[in-house]
Design a protein around this motif. Sequence first.
Motif, PDB file in Angstrom:
ATOM      1  N   MET A  72     115.038 -56.529  -5.161  1.00 29.13           N
ATOM      2  CA  MET A  72     115.083 -55.159  -4.653  1.00 29.13           C
ATOM      3  C   MET A  72     114.737 -54.184  -5.780  1.00 29.13           C
ATOM      4  SD  MET A  72     118.267 -55.272  -1.960  1.00 29.13           S
ATOM      5  CE  MET A  72     117.826 -53.649  -1.328  1.00 29.13           C
ATOM      6  N   PRO A  73     113.458 -54.155  -6.164  1.00 29.24           N
ATOM      7  CA  PRO A  73     113.040 -53.301  -7.281  1.00 29.24           C
ATOM      8  C   PRO A  73     112.929 -51.834  -6.870  1.00 29.24           C
ATOM      9  CG  PRO A  73     111.144 -54.403  -6.348  1.00 29.24           C
ATOM     10  CD  PRO A  73     112.344 -54.939  -5.611  1.00 29.24           C
ATOM     11  N   TYR A  74     112.777 -50.992  -7.895  1.00 28.59           N
ATOM     12  CA  TYR A  74     112.586 -49.567  -7.695  1.00 28.59           C
ATOM     13  C   TYR A  74     111.130 -49.192  -7.979  1.00 28.59           C
ATOM     14  CZ  TYR A  74     117.655 -48.905  -7.562  1.00 28.59           C
ATOM     15  OH  TYR A  74     118.982 -48.951  -7.222  1.00 28.59           O
ATOM     16  N   SER A  75     110.565 -48.380  -7.099  1.00 28.58           N
ATOM     17  CA  SER A  75     109.279 -47.738  -7.367  1.00 28.58           C
ATOM     18  C   SER A  75     109.577 -46.380  -7.986  1.00 28.58           C
ATOM     19  CB  SER A  75     108.476 -47.578  -6.075  1.00 28.58           C
ATOM     20  OG  SER A  75     107.233 -46.941  -6.327  1.00 28.58           O
ATOM     21  N   CYS A  76     108.973 -46.105  -9.145  1.00 29.26           N
ATOM     22  CA  CYS A  76     109.278 -44.905  -9.926  1.00 29.26           C
ATOM     23  C   CYS A  76     108.040 -44.011 -10.001  1.00 29.26           C
ATOM     24  CB  CYS A  76     109.713 -45.279 -11.336  1.00 29.26           C
ATOM     25  SG  CYS A  76     110.994 -46.549 -11.403  1.00 29.26           S
ATOM     26  N   LEU A  77     108.233 -42.707  -9.986  1.00 30.64           N
ATOM     27  CA  LEU A  77     107.112 -41.759  -9.989  1.00 30.64           C
ATOM     28  C   LEU A  77     107.403 -40.520 -10.812  1.00 30.64           C
ATOM     29  CD1 LEU A  77     104.435 -40.439  -8.799  1.00 30.64           C
ATOM     30  CD2 LEU A  77     105.909 -39.539  -6.987  1.00 30.64           C
ATOM     31  N   THR A  78     106.412 -40.112 -11.603  1.00 31.32           N
ATOM     32  CA  THR A  78     106.348 -38.770 -12.170  1.00 31.32           C
ATOM     33  C   THR A  78     104.942 -38.247 -11.896  1.00 31.32           C
ATOM     34  OG1 THR A  78     107.992 -39.102 -13.919  1.00 31.32           O
ATOM     35  CG2 THR A  78     106.336 -37.400 -14.289  1.00 31.32           C
ATOM     36  N   LEU A  79     104.856 -37.084 -11.248  1.00 32.50           N
ATOM     37  CA  LEU A  79     103.575 -36.455 -10.913  1.00 32.50           C
ATOM     38  C   LEU A  79     103.376 -35.233 -11.791  1.00 32.50           C
ATOM     39  CD1 LEU A  79     101.096 -36.324  -8.985  1.00 32.50           C
ATOM     40  CD2 LEU A  79     102.505 -34.928  -7.455  1.00 32.50           C
ATOM     41  N   THR A  80     102.220 -35.164 -12.491  1.00 35.69           N
ATOM     42  CA  THR A  80     101.948 -34.048 -13.399  1.00 35.69           C
ATOM     43  C   THR A  80     100.654 -33.344 -13.011  1.00 35.69           C
ATOM     44  OG1 THR A  80     100.694 -35.407 -14.974  1.00 35.69           O
ATOM     45  CG2 THR A  80     103.081 -35.287 -15.285  1.00 35.69           C
ATOM     46  N   ASN A  81     100.580 -32.064 -13.359  1.00 37.31           N
ATOM     47  CA  ASN A  81      99.369 -31.252 -13.144  1.00 37.31           C
ATOM     48  C   ASN A  81      99.214 -30.329 -14.341  1.00 37.31           C
ATOM     49  OD1 ASN A  81      97.251 -29.660 -12.306  1.00 37.31           O
ATOM     50  ND2 ASN A  81      98.097 -29.221 -10.276  1.00 37.31           N
ATOM     51  N   ASP A  82      98.580 -30.862 -15.398  1.00 41.37           N
ATOM     52  CA  ASP A  82      98.386 -30.113 -16.636  1.00 41.37           C
ATOM     53  C   ASP A  82      96.917 -29.791 -16.809  1.00 41.37           C
ATOM     54  OD1 ASP A  82     101.101 -30.329 -17.289  1.00 41.37           O
ATOM     55  OD2 ASP A  82     100.788 -32.291 -18.210  1.00 41.37           O
ATOM     56  N   ASN A  83      96.615 -28.503 -16.965  1.00 39.58           N
ATOM     57  CA  ASN A  83      95.223 -28.057 -17.135  1.00 39.58           C
ATOM     58  C   ASN A  83      94.327 -28.597 -16.026  1.00 39.58           C
ATOM     59  OD1 ASN A  83      95.833 -26.710 -19.614  1.00 39.58           O
ATOM     60  ND2 ASN A  83      95.786 -28.702 -20.652  1.00 39.58           N
ATOM     61  N   ASN A  84      94.856 -28.542 -14.783  1.00 36.91           N
ATOM     62  CA  ASN A  84      94.126 -28.996 -13.590  1.00 36.91           C
ATOM     63  C   ASN A  84      93.808 -30.486 -13.607  1.00 36.91           C
ATOM     64  OD1 ASN A  84      94.015 -26.455 -12.260  1.00 36.91           O
ATOM     65  ND2 ASN A  84      92.339 -25.825 -13.613  1.00 36.91           N
ATOM     66  N   GLU A  85      94.484 -31.277 -14.455  1.00 30.70           N
ATOM     67  CA  GLU A  85      94.360 -32.728 -14.420  1.00 30.70           C
ATOM     68  C   GLU A  85      95.602 -33.269 -13.733  1.00 30.70           C
ATOM     69  OE1 GLU A  85      92.517 -35.478 -17.541  1.00 30.70           O
ATOM     70  OE2 GLU A  85      94.669 -35.751 -17.881  1.00 30.70           O
ATOM     71  N   ILE A  86      95.366 -33.829 -12.553  1.00 35.41           N
ATOM     72  CA  ILE A  86      96.467 -34.301 -11.716  1.00 35.41           C
ATOM     73  C   ILE A  86      96.628 -35.797 -11.936  1.00 35.41           C
ATOM     74  CG2 ILE A  86      97.386 -34.440  -9.381  1.00 35.41           C
ATOM     75  CD1 ILE A  86      95.322 -32.187  -8.666  1.00 35.41           C
ATOM     76  N   VAL A  87      97.787 -36.188 -12.460  1.00 33.79           N
ATOM     77  CA  VAL A  87      98.033 -37.583 -12.796  1.00 33.79           C
ATOM     78  C   VAL A  87      99.403 -37.992 -12.264  1.00 33.79           C
ATOM     79  CG1 VAL A  87      98.323 -39.268 -14.657  1.00 33.79           C
ATOM     80  CG2 VAL A  87      96.613 -37.453 -14.881  1.00 33.79           C
ATOM     81  N   SER A  88      99.451 -39.153 -11.633  1.00 36.85           N
ATOM     82  CA  SER A  88     100.746 -39.719 -11.235  1.00 36.85           C
ATOM     83  C   SER A  88     101.013 -40.961 -12.070  1.00 36.85           C
ATOM     84  CB  SER A  88     100.773 -40.045  -9.737  1.00 36.85           C
ATOM     85  OG  SER A  88      99.743 -40.939  -9.373  1.00 36.85           O
ATOM     86  N   TYR A  89     102.217 -41.017 -12.617  1.00 38.36           N
ATOM     87  CA  TYR A  89     102.660 -42.148 -13.431  1.00 38.36           C
ATOM     88  C   TYR A  89     103.667 -42.962 -12.619  1.00 38.36           C
ATOM     89  CZ  TYR A  89     100.616 -39.527 -17.301  1.00 38.36           C
ATOM     90  OH  TYR A  89      99.743 -38.839 -18.123  1.00 38.36           O
ATOM     91  N   HIS A  90     103.435 -44.257 -12.545  1.00 42.28           N
ATOM     92  CA  HIS A  90     104.250 -45.124 -11.700  1.00 42.28           C
ATOM     93  C   HIS A  90     104.787 -46.305 -12.504  1.00 42.28           C
ATOM     94  CE1 HIS A  90     102.529 -43.282  -7.974  1.00 42.28           C
ATOM     95  NE2 HIS A  90     101.504 -43.093  -8.778  1.00 42.28           N
ATOM     96  N   ALA A  91     105.864 -46.860 -12.008  1.00 42.89           N
ATOM     97  CA  ALA A  91     106.391 -48.114 -12.556  1.00 42.89           C
ATOM     98  C   ALA A  91     107.154 -48.838 -11.463  1.00 42.89           C
ATOM     99  CB  ALA A  91     107.302 -47.856 -13.750  1.00 42.89           C
ATOM    100  N   ILE A  92     107.226 -50.137 -11.600  1.00 44.62           N
ATOM    101  CA  ILE A  92     108.145 -50.947 -10.808  1.00 44.62           C
ATOM    102  C   ILE A  92     109.195 -51.478 -11.765  1.00 44.62           C
ATOM    103  CG2 ILE A  92     108.428 -52.979  -9.353  1.00 44.62           C
ATOM    104  CD1 ILE A  92     106.823 -50.705  -8.050  1.00 44.62           C
ATOM    105  N   GLU A  93     110.453 -51.187 -11.466  1.00 44.27           N
ATOM    106  CA  GLU A  93     111.568 -51.626 -12.303  1.00 44.27           C
ATOM    107  C   GLU A  93     112.509 -52.491 -11.488  1.00 44.27           C
ATOM    108  OE1 GLU A  93     113.515 -48.145 -13.714  1.00 44.27           O
ATOM    109  OE2 GLU A  93     111.951 -47.634 -15.186  1.00 44.27           O
ATOM    110  N   ASP A  94     113.154 -53.464 -12.152  1.00 44.71           N
ATOM    111  CA  ASP A  94     114.166 -54.253 -11.472  1.00 44.71           C
ATOM    112  C   ASP A  94     115.455 -53.441 -11.366  1.00 44.71           C
ATOM    113  OD1 ASP A  94     115.499 -54.465 -13.929  1.00 44.71           O
ATOM    114  OD2 ASP A  94     114.803 -56.504 -14.310  1.00 44.71           O
TER     115      ASP A  94
END
Length: 245
Positions: free
Chosen positions: A207-229
């Motif tokens: 039962m892992p966790y899906s993790c997210l941080t969404l950023t929008n710096d200088n019009n560059e939209i990036v999502s950072y993800h991880a799967i953690e136990d």
Amino acid sequence: MQYREEHQIEFSECDENQHLKLPSMVDLLMQVSEHQLDKGGAGTDDLMAQGKGWVVTQYHFDIKRLPKTLEKVTLTTEASGYNKFFEYRDFGIEDEKGNQLVKVTSQWVLFDLKKRKMVPSDPELMKQFNVPLLAKMPRFPRLRAQKTYDKKRQYRVRYDDLDTNHHLTNSHYFNWFIDMLGRDFLKNHMVENIDIKFDREVQYGEMPYSCLTLTNDNNEIVSYHAIEDEEGNEKTVCKLKWRKI
């Protein structure tokens, strides 16, 4: 040697914007490579008879655009090189005019299904597919987990989420990543680049966790993800770069 197959994008493979879904795209690319390997005696059934399987460790995707419903495309794949422990494979999706829509590079290992560990490359198998021995290891963008994430959601690995290597199939990770972003974001954004690195297996019943941080710096939209136990140990990290539709 490059292997090519024609394919028509079906409604079931697309989202509500009628763009090819990321999990569907990964499944199509795995399908075309499996067809090539089957013809050369190195497909899933051939390796399972030896107690082995192919396991991807890293992908890099460059996406010009995602094909749409009923569009006819050509799927391509080629084993591009190998060294002592890793095999490298390229993929592509082209439109009817031969324009490249998606370009993918990937790194793989041969995996002992019983001992659950990687084994050295098979030079005879590589010769069979005319795969060159590489003097230098290809470089992939370095991926590191974020120190903290803004959102986490727990999932359960079901039987239907498994592949023939008996762990979470790699396309299913994208279901968990995309689900974290939400409908409003996904209806208005298109992915441009993907980097993903698989560090540890995710297996049935976990039962892992899906993790997210969404950023929008200088019009560059990036999502950072991880799967953690459940203890917070990182199993997979991913970075998606987006543009507004």
